[in-house]
Design a protein around this motif. Sequence first.
Motif, PDB file in Angstrom:
ATOM      1  N   UNK A 139     -29.966 -15.991  17.793  1.00 41.03           N
ATOM      2  CA  UNK A 139     -30.412 -14.691  18.279  1.00 41.03           C
ATOM      3  C   UNK A 139     -29.282 -13.916  18.941  1.00 41.03           C
ATOM      4  N   UNK A 140     -28.477 -14.593  19.754  1.00 39.58           N
ATOM      5  CA  UNK A 140     -27.323 -13.944  20.373  1.00 39.58           C
ATOM      6  C   UNK A 140     -26.314 -13.528  19.308  1.00 39.58           C
ATOM      7  N   UNK A 141     -26.135 -14.342  18.288  1.00 40.68           N
ATOM      8  CA  UNK A 141     -25.196 -14.000  17.221  1.00 40.68           C
ATOM      9  C   UNK A 141     -25.673 -12.780  16.431  1.00 40.68           C
ATOM     10  N   UNK A 142     -26.969 -12.715  16.183  1.00 40.59           N
ATOM     11  CA  UNK A 142     -27.490 -11.530  15.471  1.00 40.59           C
ATOM     12  C   UNK A 142     -27.309 -10.274  16.308  1.00 40.59           C
ATOM     13  N   UNK A 143     -27.475 -10.400  17.619  1.00 40.88           N
ATOM     14  CA  UNK A 143     -27.250  -9.248  18.496  1.00 40.88           C
ATOM     15  C   UNK A 143     -25.799  -8.781  18.410  1.00 40.88           C
ATOM     16  N   UNK A 144     -24.871  -9.722  18.421  1.00 42.51           N
ATOM     17  CA  UNK A 144     -23.455  -9.360  18.300  1.00 42.51           C
ATOM     18  C   UNK A 144     -23.178  -8.705  16.957  1.00 42.51           C
ATOM     19  N   UNK A 181     -17.277 -29.390  29.025  1.00 39.05           N
ATOM     20  CA  UNK A 181     -18.620 -29.961  28.925  1.00 39.05           C
ATOM     21  C   UNK A 181     -19.430 -29.141  27.931  1.00 39.05           C
ATOM     22  N   UNK A 182     -20.299 -29.803  27.167  1.00 38.86           N
ATOM     23  CA  UNK A 182     -21.102 -29.051  26.195  1.00 38.86           C
ATOM     24  C   UNK A 182     -22.109 -28.151  26.887  1.00 38.86           C
ATOM     25  N   UNK A 183     -22.484 -27.114  26.197  1.00 39.98           N
ATOM     26  CA  UNK A 183     -23.489 -26.159  26.658  1.00 39.98           C
ATOM     27  C   UNK A 183     -24.738 -26.362  25.821  1.00 39.98           C
ATOM     28  N   UNK A 184     -25.905 -26.429  26.467  1.00 43.00           N
ATOM     29  CA  UNK A 184     -27.144 -26.565  25.705  1.00 43.00           C
ATOM     30  C   UNK A 184     -27.774 -25.194  25.489  1.00 43.00           C
ATOM     31  N   UNK A 185     -27.863 -24.812  24.227  1.00 42.28           N
ATOM     32  CA  UNK A 185     -28.568 -23.597  23.833  1.00 42.28           C
ATOM     33  C   UNK A 185     -29.331 -23.924  22.556  1.00 42.28           C
ATOM     34  N   UNK A 186     -30.657 -23.891  22.563  1.00 41.46           N
ATOM     35  CA  UNK A 186     -31.405 -24.166  21.330  1.00 41.46           C
ATOM     36  C   UNK A 186     -30.932 -23.268  20.189  1.00 41.46           C
ATOM     37  N   UNK A 187     -30.938 -23.808  18.987  1.00 42.07           N
ATOM     38  CA  UNK A 187     -30.351 -23.099  17.857  1.00 42.07           C
ATOM     39  C   UNK A 187     -30.944 -21.712  17.658  1.00 42.07           C
ATOM     40  N   UNK A 188     -32.243 -21.579  17.849  1.00 41.05           N
ATOM     41  CA  UNK A 188     -32.833 -20.254  17.589  1.00 41.05           C
ATOM     42  C   UNK A 188     -32.356 -19.222  18.607  1.00 41.05           C
ATOM     43  N   UNK A 189     -32.028 -19.662  19.829  1.00 44.14           N
ATOM     44  CA  UNK A 189     -31.481 -18.731  20.813  1.00 44.14           C
ATOM     45  C   UNK A 189     -30.018 -18.425  20.521  1.00 44.14           C
ATOM     46  N   UNK A 190     -29.257 -19.439  20.109  1.00 40.99           N
ATOM     47  CA  UNK A 190     -27.862 -19.208  19.719  1.00 40.99           C
ATOM     48  C   UNK A 190     -27.780 -18.183  18.597  1.00 40.99           C
ATOM     49  N   UNK A 248     -37.889 -14.313   7.876  1.00 43.13           N
ATOM     50  CA  UNK A 248     -37.677 -14.052   9.300  1.00 43.13           C
ATOM     51  C   UNK A 248     -36.713 -15.107   9.832  1.00 43.13           C
ATOM     52  N   UNK A 249     -36.165 -14.900  11.018  1.00 41.01           N
ATOM     53  CA  UNK A 249     -35.229 -15.884  11.580  1.00 41.01           C
ATOM     54  C   UNK A 249     -35.874 -17.255  11.779  1.00 41.01           C
ATOM     55  N   UNK A 250     -35.076 -18.287  11.651  1.00 46.33           N
ATOM     56  CA  UNK A 250     -35.494 -19.664  11.919  1.00 46.33           C
ATOM     57  C   UNK A 250     -35.787 -19.818  13.415  1.00 46.33           C
ATOM     58  N   UNK A 251     -36.897 -20.493  13.752  1.00 50.61           N
ATOM     59  CA  UNK A 251     -37.317 -20.573  15.152  1.00 50.61           C
ATOM     60  C   UNK A 251     -37.347 -21.999  15.679  1.00 50.61           C
ATOM     61  N   UNK A 252     -36.508 -22.878  15.147  1.00 56.82           N
ATOM     62  CA  UNK A 252     -36.455 -24.244  15.645  1.00 56.82           C
ATOM     63  C   UNK A 252     -35.143 -24.549  16.338  1.00 56.82           C
ATOM     64  N   UNK A 253     -35.116 -25.694  17.024  1.00 55.70           N
ATOM     65  CA  UNK A 253     -33.915 -26.094  17.766  1.00 55.70           C
ATOM     66  C   UNK A 253     -33.252 -27.281  17.094  1.00 55.70           C
ATOM     67  N   UNK A 254     -33.088 -27.205  15.784  1.00 55.43           N
ATOM     68  CA  UNK A 254     -32.477 -28.324  15.057  1.00 55.43           C
ATOM     69  C   UNK A 254     -31.148 -28.722  15.692  1.00 55.43           C
ATOM     70  N   UNK A 255     -30.351 -27.768  16.091  1.00 54.48           N
ATOM     71  CA  UNK A 255     -29.120 -28.018  16.833  1.00 54.48           C
ATOM     72  C   UNK A 255     -29.218 -27.358  18.199  1.00 54.48           C
TER      73      UNK A 255
END
Length: 497
Positions: free
Chosen positions: A116-121, A105-114, A40-47
């Motif tokens: 998730x958006x990529x998988x949707x695309x 400026x950097x954008x904060x998006x936890x890795x699992x959400x980033x 299943x997808x990784x669910x942590x915010x390592x980045x």
Amino acid sequence: MTQEFASDVLISGAGAAGLTLAIDLARRGISFRLIEKLGAPFHGSRGKGIQPRTQEIFEDLGILDRLAATGGPYPRQREHRPDGSFVDSDMVTAAAPTPAEPYLTPLMVPQFLTEGVMRERLRELGHQVEYGCELIGITQDGDGVTARLSHHGREATIRVRYLVGADGGRSLVRHALDTGFPGKTLGVRAVVADLELTGLERDAWHRFHDGSMERQVALCPLAGTKLFQLQAPVPLEGDVDLSAEGLSKMVAERTGRDDIGIHSVVWASAYSMNARLADRYRVGRVFLVGDAAHIHPPTGGQGLNTSVQDSYNLGWKLAAVIAGAPAPLLDSYEDERRPIAADMLGLSAKLLEAGKRGEMRRGREVQQLDLGYPCSALALERPERHGGLLAGDRAPDARLRGAAGQARRLFQLFQGPHWTLLGHDVDRDLVPARRGLHIHGTGPRGDLRDDAGELQKNYSLDAGDWVLVRPDGYVGAIVASRELHTLESYLRSVGLT
């Protein structure tokens, strides 16, 4: 004899690097499989940080606005003092966007959400990740790669033209290639965890005992979630209790407060920091991207961003060669990306030392906007330029107006899998149209108007100059009209015949 290939490309690993490559290949019509050994997808915010240059890439891939809506800006840093007072400061150097650099400026998006958006695309483009499918062996020859896969306990063998290892720091692909991974352990072990907690405001990144490797702890609200991310150095040896109770005890001891309550731990890891760089990024028809090619401390928010940019560099080159471009084009991947990673490792290590002293600040050096490929074989200038925009540089944005009157941005013209050729006050007929190349002219005879002078300011072009922008947003060539024969040779070398 004609060979049968299951796909053009097999991508092993569905983190940010693998997903970036998959999206890029999908929009180019290249057949591929994207496999991930996890079920299943990784669910942590390592980045969690998306730097300005990566934001430009995500705009090109069609997901930046979604990511901005999913996450948010970084909060201010709040340094708590032993007497109960605190001082707020900006961890990120503030800078207003410019026409040339629309994201600063950097954008904060936890890795699992980033991801998730990529998988949707990726699903929008007609593809998806194959979870629970593990690469267990590879062999290659001059024509392709044979890969052995294990999927739900069943083994299968497939034949592909190319294999890309996006399978992390313990990469099976790198080990199978017997590629060295030299570097060093940095003498720091840390905990990172995603938590549900109460007792802290969400308007700040809370830091306690900065500069003390024994008592330091940071708790950052994760934009787009109700979670906080905990970061704390821990002893090099011994077990670490990563339960809610164990981390609650750590936080209480290090903050001196009993009002911070950790209610659940969504994900946690204790890890030793390393800085390592693969000896090679390519062996034959097999490539390494992301953490499979380089690992480093998380300081400076460089990891996910460098990984995304690896794949963004490789994707268009793989697609071009598969479509018939000369095979030596693929040599430029390692030539361009490995030096970038070497410099990034040095930067991350420098920022780690600053963090140990409680001096963590992030300036322009982490934004990755100044990175480029000036020494690349794909950088052409005729005649040679001295100052201003050079071949190999990142191509700046600019606000223009179309000849029909509507507003245009250069980044909008660049968006997509094509090359872009800009001619300043030129005869458009001097360069024939061809598939994969979009040609635009500026000046009285062109389809674009530089009313505000932004293009001229950022590109410093003379009448008759042509600028060729690569699919990944870097300047490939700058040539004068009298040197167009060199541009034609360049176009042939990258498959634009």
